[in-house]
Motif scaffolding. Structure first.
Motif, short mmCIF file in Angstrom:
data_model
loop_
_atom_site.label_atom_id
_atom_site.label_comp_id
_atom_site.label_asym_id
_atom_site.label_seq_id
_atom_site.Cartn_x
_atom_site.Cartn_y
_atom_site.Cartn_z
N THR A 1 0.82 -1.13 -0.14
CA THR A 1 -0.13 -0.08 0.13
C THR A 1 0.85 1.15 -0.02
N PRO A 2 0.57 2.03 -1.04
CA PRO A 2 1.62 3.26 -0.84
C PRO A 2 1.06 4.30 0.06
N VAL A 3 2.04 4.93 1.15
CA VAL A 3 1.98 5.68 1.97
C VAL A 3 2.92 6.84 1.94
N TYR A 4 2.08 8.19 2.27
CA TYR A 4 2.86 9.26 1.98
C TYR A 4 3.04 10.08 3.35
N PRO A 5 4.13 10.05 4.13
CA PRO A 5 4.11 10.62 5.48
C PRO A 5 3.78 12.01 5.30
N ARG A 6 4.07 12.83 4.51
CA ARG A 6 3.50 14.17 4.47
C ARG A 6 2.05 14.37 4.51
N GLU A 7 1.50 13.42 3.70
CA GLU A 7 -0.14 13.60 3.71
C GLU A 7 -0.78 13.15 5.12
N VAL A 8 0.00 12.27 5.85
CA VAL A 8 -0.43 11.81 7.12
C VAL A 8 -0.27 13.01 7.93
N ALA A 9 0.87 13.77 7.85
CA ALA A 9 1.01 14.92 8.67
C ALA A 9 0.20 16.04 8.46
N CYS A 10 -0.20 16.23 7.03
CA CYS A 10 -1.32 17.25 6.65
C CYS A 10 -2.57 17.06 7.40
N ARG A 11 -3.13 15.68 7.34
CA ARG A 11 -4.11 15.52 7.76
C ARG A 11 -4.33 15.50 9.32
N ALA A 12 -3.24 15.18 9.93
CA ALA A 12 -3.03 15.27 11.67
C ALA A 12 -3.28 16.79 11.93
N LEU A 13 -2.50 17.81 11.18
CA LEU A 13 -2.92 19.16 11.59
C LEU A 13 -4.22 19.48 11.28
N GLU A 14 -4.86 19.19 10.13
CA GLU A 14 -6.19 19.48 9.88
C GLU A 14 -7.15 19.28 10.93
N LEU A 15 -6.86 17.99 11.52
CA LEU A 15 -7.54 17.51 12.73
C LEU A 15 -7.48 18.11 13.90
N SER A 16 -6.13 18.69 14.14
CA SER A 16 -5.64 19.04 15.29
C SER A 16 -5.40 18.13 16.45
N ALA A 17 -4.69 17.09 15.66
CA ALA A 17 -4.36 15.82 16.43
C ALA A 17 -3.13 16.17 16.98
#
Length: 248
Positions: A174-190
Motif C-alpha cells: 500500500t503506498p503511504v505518504y508521510p507528508r499526507e499523514v502529517a497534513c491530515r493530522a494538522l487539519e484535525l488538530s491531532a
C-alpha cells in the motif's frame, strides 16, 4: 350380492380416487431451524460453531431450503465466520447457492460488527484500552483481501478524533505518504496518532519496508510535536506492535 374377495387393499379404486391426498411431512430442515434458534437463544453465539452461526444468518435470505451445506461450503472456502462476512462480494458469489440477497445480509453483519467494536473505543483513552483497540482493528482490517493503511487520529487525552483509511493497495503493498499523514493530522488538530495496516497473507510480522515507512512518518511528525504511539500490523494469525517490538 356376493361380496368380492378381500385382495389385501385398503379400499376400492373409487374410494382412493375421491380421498384427500395425505399431508406431506414438512422438510427436515424446518425442525433443524427451530432447534438451532433455540440453541442460540439458550447459549448464545459463543456456543455455536462457525457454520451454525452462519446458518442463522442465511435463514433470512434463503427461507425454504436447507442452508447447512451452503454454510459449511462457505466456511470451507474462506476459513471462518469472520472471513466469510469479510470476503469480497464477487468472491462470495463464486460459491454455488450464494445470491445477491445472501451477500447483502453478510455485508450487513460485517458492518454491524464493525460499528459495535468502534463504539467500544470511541470515548475511551486508547492507550489504556489496548484490548478494545486491538479487537476493533482486528474486526476492521484483519480479514481484508488487500492491504489497507489506516490512521487513528487522537486528541490530547488520547481519545479518538477520527479513524481514516489513508490508502488501499494490492495483496502485499500500500503506498503511504508521510507528508499526507502529517497534513491530515494538522487539519484535525491531532496531537498523536496510531498507525495500522493489514497483511492479507495472514502473517503480521513487520517487513523492512514497514519499519522504514513508520520511521519516516515519525521523523516528519516529530517537529510538529505529534506523537506516533504505535504501528499495529494485523493478520489472520494475530497482530504485531512495532512499539512492542522496540522497532520505533
Amino acid at each position: 350380492m356376493t361380496p368380492l374377495p378381500d385382495d389385501g387393499e385398503t379400499g376400492s379404486f373409487a374410494d382412493s380416487a375421491g380421498a384427500a391426498p395425505a399431508p406431506k411431512d414438512p422438510p427436515h430442515y424446518h425442525g433443524h431451524r427451530e432447534r438451532l434458534r433455540e440453541k442460540f437463544a439458550m447459549s448464545g453465539g459463543e456456543a455455536l460453531p462457525d457454520y451454525e452461526l452462519l446458518e442463522l444468518v442465511l435463514f433470512r435470505a434463503i427461507p425454504r431450503r436447507d442452508v447447512k451445506p451452503l454454510a459449511k461450503a462457505l466456511v470451507r472456502r474462506f476459513g471462518s465466520f469472520a472471513e466469510v462476512v469479510s470476503a469480497e462480494p464477487a468472491r462470495l458469489m463464486e460459491v454455488e447457492g450464494v445470491s445477491a440477497g445472501v451477500v447483502s445480509d453478510l455485508k450487513v453483519i460485517e458492518a454491524a460488527g464493525r460499528r459495535l467494536v468502534r463504539g467500544a473505543i470511541r470515548e475511551r483513552e486508547l492507550l489504556n484500552s489496548w484490548s478494545a483497540l486491538s479487537e476493533y482493528l482486528r474486526a476492521t482490517m484483519a480479514f481484508a483481501p488487500r492491504e489497507e493503511f489506516r490512521v487513528l487520529f487522537l486528541d490530547k487525552r488520547n481519545h479518538l478524533i477520527a479513524d481514516e483509511v489513508q490508502g488501499r493497495g494490492t495483496v502485499d503493498h500500500t503506498p503511504v505518504y508521510p507528508r499526507e499523514v502529517a497534513c491530515r493530522a494538522l487539519e484535525l488538530s491531532a496531537t498523536a496518532i496510531i498507525l495500522a495496516h493489514n497483511h492479507p497473507s495472514g502473517d503480521p510480522t513487520p517487513s523492512a519496508a514497514d519499519v522504514a515507512m513508520t520511521r519516516a512518518i515519525v521523523e516528519v511528525l516529530a517537529p510538529l510535536k505529534i506523537v506516533v504511539h504505535d504501528h499495529v500490523i494485523l493478520g489472520r494469525n494475530g497482530h504485531a506492535s512495532l512499539k512492542g517490538m522496540k522497532l520505533i
